[in-house]
Scaffold this motif. Structure first.
Motif, PDB file in Angstrom:
ATOM      1  N   VAL A 183     -10.982   2.924   1.846  1.00  0.00           N
ATOM      2  CA  VAL A 183     -11.836   2.598   2.990  1.00  0.00           C
ATOM      3  C   VAL A 183     -11.199   3.100   4.282  1.00  0.00           C
ATOM      4  CG1 VAL A 183     -12.788   0.694   4.357  1.00  0.00           C
ATOM      5  CG2 VAL A 183     -12.927   0.635   1.855  1.00  0.00           C
ATOM      6  N   VAL A 184      -9.908   2.852   4.443  1.00  0.00           N
ATOM      7  CA  VAL A 184      -9.194   3.279   5.645  1.00  0.00           C
ATOM      8  C   VAL A 184      -9.202   4.796   5.760  1.00  0.00           C
ATOM      9  CG1 VAL A 184      -6.874   3.444   6.660  1.00  0.00           C
ATOM     10  CG2 VAL A 184      -7.754   1.238   5.881  1.00  0.00           C
ATOM     11  N   THR A 185      -8.927   5.489   4.668  1.00  0.00           N
ATOM     12  CA  THR A 185      -8.894   6.953   4.694  1.00  0.00           C
ATOM     13  C   THR A 185     -10.249   7.510   5.106  1.00  0.00           C
ATOM     14  OG1 THR A 185      -7.157   7.026   3.025  1.00  0.00           O
ATOM     15  CG2 THR A 185      -8.449   9.019   3.316  1.00  0.00           C
ATOM     16  N   ARG A 186     -11.316   7.001   4.520  1.00  0.00           N
ATOM     17  CA  ARG A 186     -12.665   7.472   4.895  1.00  0.00           C
ATOM     18  C   ARG A 186     -12.956   7.200   6.365  1.00  0.00           C
ATOM     19  NH1 ARG A 186     -15.430   5.108  -0.372  1.00  0.00           N
ATOM     20  NH2 ARG A 186     -14.880   6.779  -1.798  1.00  0.00           N
ATOM     21  N   ARG A 187     -12.597   6.001   6.812  1.00  0.00           N
ATOM     22  CA  ARG A 187     -12.888   5.636   8.204  1.00  0.00           C
ATOM     23  C   ARG A 187     -12.124   6.523   9.187  1.00  0.00           C
ATOM     24  NH1 ARG A 187     -13.106  -0.274  11.016  1.00  0.00           N
ATOM     25  NH2 ARG A 187     -14.841  -0.433   9.583  1.00  0.00           N
ATOM     26  N   GLY A 200       8.443  -7.350  -1.624  1.00  0.00           N
ATOM     27  CA  GLY A 200       8.497  -8.094  -0.368  1.00  0.00           C
ATOM     28  C   GLY A 200       8.916  -7.218   0.799  1.00  0.00           C
ATOM     29  N   PHE A 201       9.955  -6.416   0.593  1.00  0.00           N
ATOM     30  CA  PHE A 201      10.411  -5.522   1.656  1.00  0.00           C
ATOM     31  C   PHE A 201       9.357  -4.470   1.978  1.00  0.00           C
ATOM     32  CE2 PHE A 201      12.355  -1.491   2.895  1.00  0.00           C
ATOM     33  CZ  PHE A 201      12.936  -1.880   4.092  1.00  0.00           C
ATOM     34  N   LEU A 202       8.815  -3.849   0.938  1.00  0.00           N
ATOM     35  CA  LEU A 202       7.835  -2.789   1.173  1.00  0.00           C
ATOM     36  C   LEU A 202       6.523  -3.322   1.724  1.00  0.00           C
ATOM     37  CD1 LEU A 202       8.651  -0.487  -1.831  1.00  0.00           C
ATOM     38  CD2 LEU A 202       8.980   0.006   0.591  1.00  0.00           C
ATOM     39  N   TYR A 203       6.189  -4.574   1.431  1.00  0.00           N
ATOM     40  CA  TYR A 203       5.007  -5.168   2.049  1.00  0.00           C
ATOM     41  C   TYR A 203       5.207  -5.295   3.559  1.00  0.00           C
ATOM     42  CZ  TYR A 203       1.229  -8.296   3.291  1.00  0.00           C
ATOM     43  OH  TYR A 203       0.137  -8.850   3.908  1.00  0.00           O
ATOM     44  N   MET A 204       6.417  -5.625   3.974  1.00  0.00           N
ATOM     45  CA  MET A 204       6.693  -5.674   5.418  1.00  0.00           C
ATOM     46  C   MET A 204       6.548  -4.287   6.042  1.00  0.00           C
ATOM     47  SD  MET A 204       9.713  -8.495   5.870  1.00  0.00           S
ATOM     48  CE  MET A 204      10.714  -8.037   4.466  1.00  0.00           C
ATOM     49  N   VAL A 205       7.020  -3.254   5.338  1.00  0.00           N
ATOM     50  CA  VAL A 205       6.841  -1.873   5.810  1.00  0.00           C
ATOM     51  C   VAL A 205       5.354  -1.555   5.879  1.00  0.00           C
ATOM     52  CG1 VAL A 205       7.272   0.558   5.270  1.00  0.00           C
ATOM     53  CG2 VAL A 205       9.090  -1.129   4.946  1.00  0.00           C
ATOM     54  N   TYR A 206       4.596  -1.963   4.858  1.00  0.00           N
ATOM     55  CA  TYR A 206       3.142  -1.768   4.834  1.00  0.00           C
ATOM     56  C   TYR A 206       2.493  -2.406   6.063  1.00  0.00           C
ATOM     57  CZ  TYR A 206      -1.704  -2.591   3.303  1.00  0.00           C
ATOM     58  OH  TYR A 206      -3.071  -2.663   3.224  1.00  0.00           O
ATOM     59  N   LEU A 207       2.901  -3.626   6.382  1.00  0.00           N
ATOM     60  CA  LEU A 207       2.345  -4.314   7.555  1.00  0.00           C
ATOM     61  C   LEU A 207       2.582  -3.521   8.830  1.00  0.00           C
ATOM     62  CD1 LEU A 207       3.342  -8.026   6.837  1.00  0.00           C
ATOM     63  CD2 LEU A 207       1.067  -6.999   6.645  1.00  0.00           C
ATOM     64  N   VAL A 208       3.793  -3.022   8.995  1.00  0.00           N
ATOM     65  CA  VAL A 208       4.130  -2.262  10.201  1.00  0.00           C
ATOM     66  C   VAL A 208       3.314  -0.973  10.264  1.00  0.00           C
ATOM     67  CG1 VAL A 208       5.976  -0.969  11.344  1.00  0.00           C
ATOM     68  CG2 VAL A 208       6.435  -3.254  10.427  1.00  0.00           C
ATOM     69  N   LEU A 209       3.243  -0.247   9.152  1.00  0.00           N
ATOM     70  CA  LEU A 209       2.523   1.026   9.149  1.00  0.00           C
ATOM     71  C   LEU A 209       1.020   0.832   9.309  1.00  0.00           C
ATOM     72  CD1 LEU A 209       4.485   2.998   6.413  1.00  0.00           C
ATOM     73  CD2 LEU A 209       4.689   3.149   8.901  1.00  0.00           C
ATOM     74  N   ALA A 210       0.474  -0.204   8.680  1.00  0.00           N
ATOM     75  CA  ALA A 210      -0.952  -0.484   8.828  1.00  0.00           C
ATOM     76  C   ALA A 210      -1.264  -0.911  10.268  1.00  0.00           C
ATOM     77  CB  ALA A 210      -1.392  -1.558   7.840  1.00  0.00           C
ATOM     78  N   ALA A 211      -0.403  -1.726  10.859  1.00  0.00           N
ATOM     79  CA  ALA A 211      -0.610  -2.147  12.245  1.00  0.00           C
ATOM     80  C   ALA A 211      -0.497  -0.955  13.195  1.00  0.00           C
ATOM     81  CB  ALA A 211       0.393  -3.230  12.629  1.00  0.00           C
ATOM     82  N   LEU A 270      -7.946  -7.696   7.623  1.00  0.00           N
ATOM     83  CA  LEU A 270      -8.313  -7.472   6.222  1.00  0.00           C
ATOM     84  C   LEU A 270      -7.432  -6.400   5.579  1.00  0.00           C
ATOM     85  CD1 LEU A 270     -12.212  -7.646   6.385  1.00  0.00           C
ATOM     86  CD2 LEU A 270     -10.632  -9.346   5.442  1.00  0.00           C
ATOM     87  N   VAL A 271      -7.156  -5.340   6.307  1.00  0.00           N
ATOM     88  CA  VAL A 271      -6.291  -4.281   5.784  1.00  0.00           C
ATOM     89  C   VAL A 271      -4.873  -4.819   5.586  1.00  0.00           C
ATOM     90  CG1 VAL A 271      -5.242  -2.038   6.308  1.00  0.00           C
ATOM     91  CG2 VAL A 271      -7.684  -2.398   6.715  1.00  0.00           C
ATOM     92  N   LEU A 272      -4.394  -5.605   6.522  1.00  0.00           N
ATOM     93  CA  LEU A 272      -3.051  -6.172   6.399  1.00  0.00           C
ATOM     94  C   LEU A 272      -2.938  -7.098   5.186  1.00  0.00           C
ATOM     95  CD1 LEU A 272      -2.277  -6.987  10.147  1.00  0.00           C
ATOM     96  CD2 LEU A 272      -1.429  -5.062   8.803  1.00  0.00           C
ATOM     97  N   LEU A 273      -3.976  -7.858   4.915  1.00  0.00           N
ATOM     98  CA  LEU A 273      -3.955  -8.784   3.786  1.00  0.00           C
ATOM     99  C   LEU A 273      -4.158  -8.086   2.440  1.00  0.00           C
ATOM    100  CD1 LEU A 273      -5.949 -11.796   5.252  1.00  0.00           C
ATOM    101  CD2 LEU A 273      -3.489 -11.649   4.811  1.00  0.00           C
ATOM    102  N   ALA A 274      -4.630  -6.853   2.462  1.00  0.00           N
ATOM    103  CA  ALA A 274      -4.922  -6.138   1.213  1.00  0.00           C
ATOM    104  C   ALA A 274      -3.688  -5.950   0.334  1.00  0.00           C
ATOM    105  CB  ALA A 274      -5.549  -4.778   1.522  1.00  0.00           C
ATOM    106  N   GLY A 275      -2.516  -5.979   0.899  1.00  0.00           N
ATOM    107  CA  GLY A 275      -1.294  -5.819   0.113  1.00  0.00           C
ATOM    108  C   GLY A 275      -0.876  -7.068  -0.622  1.00  0.00           C
ATOM    109  N   THR A 276      -1.679  -8.125  -0.536  1.00  0.00           N
ATOM    110  CA  THR A 276      -1.329  -9.379  -1.206  1.00  0.00           C
ATOM    111  C   THR A 276      -2.200  -9.674  -2.418  1.00  0.00           C
ATOM    112  OG1 THR A 276      -2.796 -10.717   0.172  1.00  0.00           O
ATOM    113  CG2 THR A 276      -0.536 -10.374   0.975  1.00  0.00           C
ATOM    114  N   VAL A 277      -3.238  -8.866  -2.637  1.00  0.00           N
ATOM    115  CA  VAL A 277      -4.153  -9.084  -3.755  1.00  0.00           C
ATOM    116  C   VAL A 277      -4.079  -7.867  -4.677  1.00  0.00           C
ATOM    117  CG1 VAL A 277      -6.563  -9.476  -4.416  1.00  0.00           C
ATOM    118  CG2 VAL A 277      -5.685 -10.437  -2.272  1.00  0.00           C
ATOM    119  N   PRO A 278      -3.761  -8.085  -5.958  1.00  0.00           N
ATOM    120  CA  PRO A 278      -3.663  -6.936  -6.869  1.00  0.00           C
ATOM    121  C   PRO A 278      -4.914  -6.060  -6.824  1.00  0.00           C
ATOM    122  CG  PRO A 278      -2.847  -8.901  -7.957  1.00  0.00           C
ATOM    123  CD  PRO A 278      -3.451  -9.346  -6.649  1.00  0.00           C
ATOM    124  N   PHE A 279      -4.712  -4.778  -6.788  1.00  0.00           N
ATOM    125  CA  PHE A 279      -5.731  -3.730  -6.753  1.00  0.00           C
ATOM    126  C   PHE A 279      -6.420  -3.579  -5.393  1.00  0.00           C
ATOM    127  CE2 PHE A 279      -5.471  -4.886 -11.251  1.00  0.00           C
ATOM    128  CZ  PHE A 279      -5.186  -3.643 -11.803  1.00  0.00           C
TER     129      PHE A 279
END
Length: 108
Positions: free
Chosen positions: A91-95, A48-59, A74-83
């Motif tokens: 996708v983000v890295t390539r883009r 839960g904590f690291l997902y919040m960090v993920y949201l900040v870094l992705a944003a 879509l990238v922000l929501l990706a941390g809620t679905v396994p895999f």
């Protein structure tokens, strides 16, 4: 603008969040099949904590890379679905790498 540091931060946290989400999913299955809540109790708050960090870094990366809102969500929501965070990270890295100008004298 150099996106490499922001991309690196995002990639590290995306992998950590992805691994923790898989562990949490296994823990949830165990919780309901064996009444063992240990994994959920330990990994749940960390994810839960690291997902919040993920949201900040992705944003932050989305703002720097000037992504469209739909892709960002879509990238922000990706941390809620396994895999899915692993797929989103690729996708983000390539883009981001495709959008960065290459230094003179290097192959693309």
């Amino acid at each position: 603008m150099n996106l490499k540091p922001a991309l690196t931060r995002y990639r590290v946290v995306a992998w950590i969040v992805g691994v923790l989400l898989i562990v949490l999913t296994v823990g949830t299955v165990l919780k309901y099949t064996t009444d063992n809540e240990t994994i959920v109790a330990l990994v749940g708050p960390a994810h839960g904590f690291l997902y919040m960090v993920y949201l900040v870094l992705a944003a932050d990366l989305a703002r720097r890379a000037r992504w469209k809102l739909g892709f960002t969500v879509l990238v922000l929501l990706a941390g809620t679905v396994p895999f899915l965070s692993f797929v989103a990270e690729r996708v983000v890295t390539r883009r981001v790498r495709a959008a960065e100008p290459q230094p003179v004298g290097t192959a693309a």
